[in-house]
Design a protein around this motif. Sequence first.
Motif, PDB file in Angstrom:
ATOM      1  N   VAL A 160     -67.285 -84.205 -15.943  1.00  0.00           N
ATOM      2  CA  VAL A 160     -66.615 -82.905 -16.024  1.00  0.00           C
ATOM      3  C   VAL A 160     -67.039 -82.041 -14.841  1.00  0.00           C
ATOM      4  CG1 VAL A 160     -66.280 -80.819 -17.402  1.00  0.00           C
ATOM      5  CG2 VAL A 160     -66.506 -83.032 -18.547  1.00  0.00           C
ATOM      6  N   THR A 161     -66.056 -81.609 -14.065  1.00  0.00           N
ATOM      7  CA  THR A 161     -66.350 -80.739 -12.927  1.00  0.00           C
ATOM      8  C   THR A 161     -66.235 -79.278 -13.361  1.00  0.00           C
ATOM      9  OG1 THR A 161     -64.052 -80.808 -12.232  1.00  0.00           O
ATOM     10  CG2 THR A 161     -65.543 -82.427 -11.224  1.00  0.00           C
ATOM     11  N   GLU A 162     -66.812 -78.417 -12.554  1.00  0.00           N
ATOM     12  CA  GLU A 162     -66.900 -77.000 -12.901  1.00  0.00           C
ATOM     13  C   GLU A 162     -65.546 -76.369 -13.200  1.00  0.00           C
ATOM     14  OE1 GLU A 162     -69.294 -73.143 -11.228  1.00  0.00           O
ATOM     15  OE2 GLU A 162     -69.905 -75.123 -10.531  1.00  0.00           O
ATOM     16  N   GLU A 163     -64.513 -76.837 -12.531  1.00  0.00           N
ATOM     17  CA  GLU A 163     -63.185 -76.250 -12.767  1.00  0.00           C
ATOM     18  C   GLU A 163     -62.669 -76.497 -14.185  1.00  0.00           C
ATOM     19  OE1 GLU A 163     -60.641 -79.830 -10.624  1.00  0.00           O
ATOM     20  OE2 GLU A 163     -62.078 -78.568  -9.569  1.00  0.00           O
ATOM     21  N   ASN A 164     -63.283 -77.456 -14.906  1.00  0.00           N
ATOM     22  CA  ASN A 164     -62.860 -77.749 -16.279  1.00  0.00           C
ATOM     23  C   ASN A 164     -63.836 -77.247 -17.343  1.00  0.00           C
ATOM     24  OD1 ASN A 164     -61.894 -80.574 -14.619  1.00  0.00           O
ATOM     25  ND2 ASN A 164     -60.353 -79.378 -15.714  1.00  0.00           N
ATOM     26  N   TYR A 165     -64.902 -76.556 -16.921  1.00  0.00           N
ATOM     27  CA  TYR A 165     -65.890 -76.064 -17.887  1.00  0.00           C
ATOM     28  C   TYR A 165     -65.255 -75.210 -18.975  1.00  0.00           C
ATOM     29  CZ  TYR A 165     -70.072 -77.450 -15.157  1.00  0.00           C
ATOM     30  OH  TYR A 165     -71.065 -78.146 -14.523  1.00  0.00           O
ATOM     31  N   ASN A 166     -64.326 -74.326 -18.604  1.00  0.00           N
ATOM     32  CA  ASN A 166     -63.731 -73.433 -19.597  1.00  0.00           C
ATOM     33  C   ASN A 166     -62.901 -74.173 -20.635  1.00  0.00           C
ATOM     34  OD1 ASN A 166     -64.916 -71.033 -18.838  1.00  0.00           O
ATOM     35  ND2 ASN A 166     -63.312 -70.535 -17.362  1.00  0.00           N
ATOM     36  N   GLU A 167     -62.259 -75.265 -20.237  1.00  0.00           N
ATOM     37  CA  GLU A 167     -61.493 -76.064 -21.196  1.00  0.00           C
ATOM     38  C   GLU A 167     -62.430 -76.766 -22.181  1.00  0.00           C
ATOM     39  OE1 GLU A 167     -57.701 -78.037 -19.342  1.00  0.00           O
ATOM     40  OE2 GLU A 167     -59.284 -77.920 -17.814  1.00  0.00           O
ATOM     41  N   VAL A 168     -63.546 -77.270 -21.682  1.00  0.00           N
ATOM     42  CA  VAL A 168     -64.528 -77.917 -22.556  1.00  0.00           C
ATOM     43  C   VAL A 168     -65.086 -76.876 -23.527  1.00  0.00           C
ATOM     44  CG1 VAL A 168     -66.702 -79.218 -22.648  1.00  0.00           C
ATOM     45  CG2 VAL A 168     -65.096 -79.636 -20.788  1.00  0.00           C
ATOM     46  N   LEU A 169     -65.409 -75.712 -23.013  1.00  0.00           N
ATOM     47  CA  LEU A 169     -65.920 -74.627 -23.861  1.00  0.00           C
ATOM     48  C   LEU A 169     -64.871 -74.225 -24.902  1.00  0.00           C
ATOM     49  CD1 LEU A 169     -68.119 -72.561 -24.543  1.00  0.00           C
ATOM     50  CD2 LEU A 169     -67.153 -71.069 -22.783  1.00  0.00           C
ATOM     51  N   SER A 170     -63.616 -74.188 -24.520  1.00  0.00           N
ATOM     52  CA  SER A 170     -62.538 -73.851 -25.449  1.00  0.00           C
ATOM     53  C   SER A 170     -62.509 -74.821 -26.632  1.00  0.00           C
ATOM     54  CB  SER A 170     -61.198 -73.872 -24.711  1.00  0.00           C
ATOM     55  OG  SER A 170     -60.131 -73.800 -25.615  1.00  0.00           O
ATOM     56  N   GLY A 171     -62.649 -76.115 -26.365  1.00  0.00           N
ATOM     57  CA  GLY A 171     -62.670 -77.125 -27.432  1.00  0.00           C
ATOM     58  C   GLY A 171     -63.860 -76.942 -28.359  1.00  0.00           C
ATOM     59  N   ALA A 172     -65.022 -76.650 -27.775  1.00  0.00           N
ATOM     60  CA  ALA A 172     -66.230 -76.426 -28.584  1.00  0.00           C
ATOM     61  C   ALA A 172     -66.053 -75.189 -29.468  1.00  0.00           C
ATOM     62  CB  ALA A 172     -67.449 -76.275 -27.681  1.00  0.00           C
ATOM     63  N   LYS A 173     -65.525 -74.123 -28.891  1.00  0.00           N
ATOM     64  CA  LYS A 173     -65.322 -72.892 -29.665  1.00  0.00           C
ATOM     65  C   LYS A 173     -64.308 -73.091 -30.782  1.00  0.00           C
ATOM     66  CE  LYS A 173     -66.670 -69.324 -26.344  1.00  0.00           C
ATOM     67  NZ  LYS A 173     -66.185 -68.168 -25.561  1.00  0.00           N
ATOM     68  N   LYS A 174     -63.243 -73.858 -30.507  1.00  0.00           N
ATOM     69  CA  LYS A 174     -62.238 -74.146 -31.542  1.00  0.00           C
ATOM     70  C   LYS A 174     -62.891 -74.815 -32.744  1.00  0.00           C
ATOM     71  CE  LYS A 174     -57.886 -74.881 -29.042  1.00  0.00           C
ATOM     72  NZ  LYS A 174     -56.869 -75.883 -28.675  1.00  0.00           N
ATOM     73  N   LEU A 175     -63.727 -75.822 -32.465  1.00  0.00           N
ATOM     74  CA  LEU A 175     -64.316 -76.569 -33.582  1.00  0.00           C
ATOM     75  C   LEU A 175     -65.386 -75.754 -34.293  1.00  0.00           C
ATOM     76  CD1 LEU A 175     -63.880 -79.075 -35.161  1.00  0.00           C
ATOM     77  CD2 LEU A 175     -65.618 -80.221 -33.806  1.00  0.00           C
ATOM     78  N   TYR A 176     -66.204 -75.022 -33.555  1.00  0.00           N
ATOM     79  CA  TYR A 176     -67.199 -74.153 -34.193  1.00  0.00           C
ATOM     80  C   TYR A 176     -66.505 -73.110 -35.070  1.00  0.00           C
ATOM     81  CZ  TYR A 176     -71.872 -75.213 -32.294  1.00  0.00           C
ATOM     82  OH  TYR A 176     -73.096 -75.771 -32.023  1.00  0.00           O
ATOM     83  N   THR A 177     -65.442 -72.505 -34.569  1.00  0.00           N
ATOM     84  CA  THR A 177     -64.713 -71.486 -35.335  1.00  0.00           C
ATOM     85  C   THR A 177     -64.161 -72.091 -36.611  1.00  0.00           C
ATOM     86  OG1 THR A 177     -64.185 -70.294 -33.308  1.00  0.00           O
ATOM     87  CG2 THR A 177     -62.809 -69.816 -35.231  1.00  0.00           C
ATOM     88  N   PHE A 178     -63.629 -73.292 -36.506  1.00  0.00           N
ATOM     89  CA  PHE A 178     -63.120 -74.000 -37.690  1.00  0.00           C
ATOM     90  C   PHE A 178     -64.259 -74.232 -38.691  1.00  0.00           C
ATOM     91  CE2 PHE A 178     -62.213 -77.799 -40.118  1.00  0.00           C
ATOM     92  CZ  PHE A 178     -60.946 -77.529 -40.609  1.00  0.00           C
ATOM     93  N   LEU A 179     -65.353 -74.781 -38.204  1.00  0.00           N
ATOM     94  CA  LEU A 179     -66.511 -75.087 -39.060  1.00  0.00           C
ATOM     95  C   LEU A 179     -67.008 -73.830 -39.789  1.00  0.00           C
ATOM     96  CD1 LEU A 179     -68.760 -77.204 -39.834  1.00  0.00           C
ATOM     97  CD2 LEU A 179     -70.049 -76.296 -37.903  1.00  0.00           C
ATOM     98  N   LEU A 180     -67.057 -72.729 -39.091  1.00  0.00           N
ATOM     99  CA  LEU A 180     -67.598 -71.504 -39.677  1.00  0.00           C
ATOM    100  C   LEU A 180     -66.644 -70.828 -40.658  1.00  0.00           C
ATOM    101  CD1 LEU A 180     -69.214 -70.067 -36.430  1.00  0.00           C
ATOM    102  CD2 LEU A 180     -70.440 -70.937 -38.434  1.00  0.00           C
ATOM    103  N   ASN A 181     -65.380 -71.221 -40.630  1.00  0.00           N
ATOM    104  CA  ASN A 181     -64.394 -70.561 -41.479  1.00  0.00           C
ATOM    105  C   ASN A 181     -63.743 -71.442 -42.521  1.00  0.00           C
ATOM    106  OD1 ASN A 181     -64.271 -67.772 -40.297  1.00  0.00           O
ATOM    107  ND2 ASN A 181     -63.935 -68.994 -38.470  1.00  0.00           N
ATOM    108  N   VAL A 182     -64.062 -72.720 -42.535  1.00  0.00           N
ATOM    109  CA  VAL A 182     -63.331 -73.655 -43.377  1.00  0.00           C
ATOM    110  C   VAL A 182     -63.745 -73.637 -44.854  1.00  0.00           C
ATOM    111  CG1 VAL A 182     -64.755 -75.718 -43.060  1.00  0.00           C
ATOM    112  CG2 VAL A 182     -62.312 -75.955 -43.450  1.00  0.00           C
ATOM    113  N   ASN A 183     -64.979 -73.275 -45.161  1.00  0.00           N
ATOM    114  CA  ASN A 183     -65.441 -73.445 -46.541  1.00  0.00           C
ATOM    115  C   ASN A 183     -64.916 -72.407 -47.493  1.00  0.00           C
ATOM    116  OD1 ASN A 183     -67.016 -72.031 -44.731  1.00  0.00           O
ATOM    117  ND2 ASN A 183     -68.868 -72.229 -45.901  1.00  0.00           N
TER     118      ASN A 183
END
Length: 183
Positions: A160-183
């Motif tokens: 992963v090159t620096e130009e794609n860091y924000n996309e990787v972060l976006s995926g992590a945030k999507k899943l964390y947000t799901f995890l924190l709100n799903v129960n």
Amino acid sequence: MVSEYLKQNTAEYHDAAEKLFNSEKIFNKTFTLEDYKKIINTNYLMLLHSEDKIFSNLSDKFSEKLQLNQRKKLPLIEKDLQSLSLENQNASHDLEFSNDYEALGAMYVIEGSTLGGNVIAKQLSKTEGFDNVTFNFFGCYQENTGPMWKNFKEVLDTEVTEENYNEVLSGAKKLYTFLLNVN
């Protein structure tokens, strides 16, 4: 390195997940079987809604380098559900990843939970009331936990090159947000 970038930029999500699951109780031995059922059920819902989508979004290059066939956790957590008499459910939420990078970010959350899960399994196996619990999900890599995490981080940091860091972060945030709100 993208792994450090993710660690820094998802710290608040990680802390919120630890708070949600009463993680401090694990180490002071006041964690109960009900607490454990909650953490397993929530992780199950996360995997149910994300694992296949993550794996299908990753190109063959990543599938091979990450040994995806060894990283499937949904069947393992389903065994935990069964042993805890919890019910399997159907996917009911929409969770999508747009590309390799978002899928890798989401996978960062899951692989990180596996790393922490190994510690949780060791700790709980010494806690009263957990004698008959099988830690299929949290113990999934057993003695290979360190090498599997190292392999994942290595692939992330080299591919992963620096130009794609924000996309990787976006995926992590999507899943964390799901995890924190799903129960």
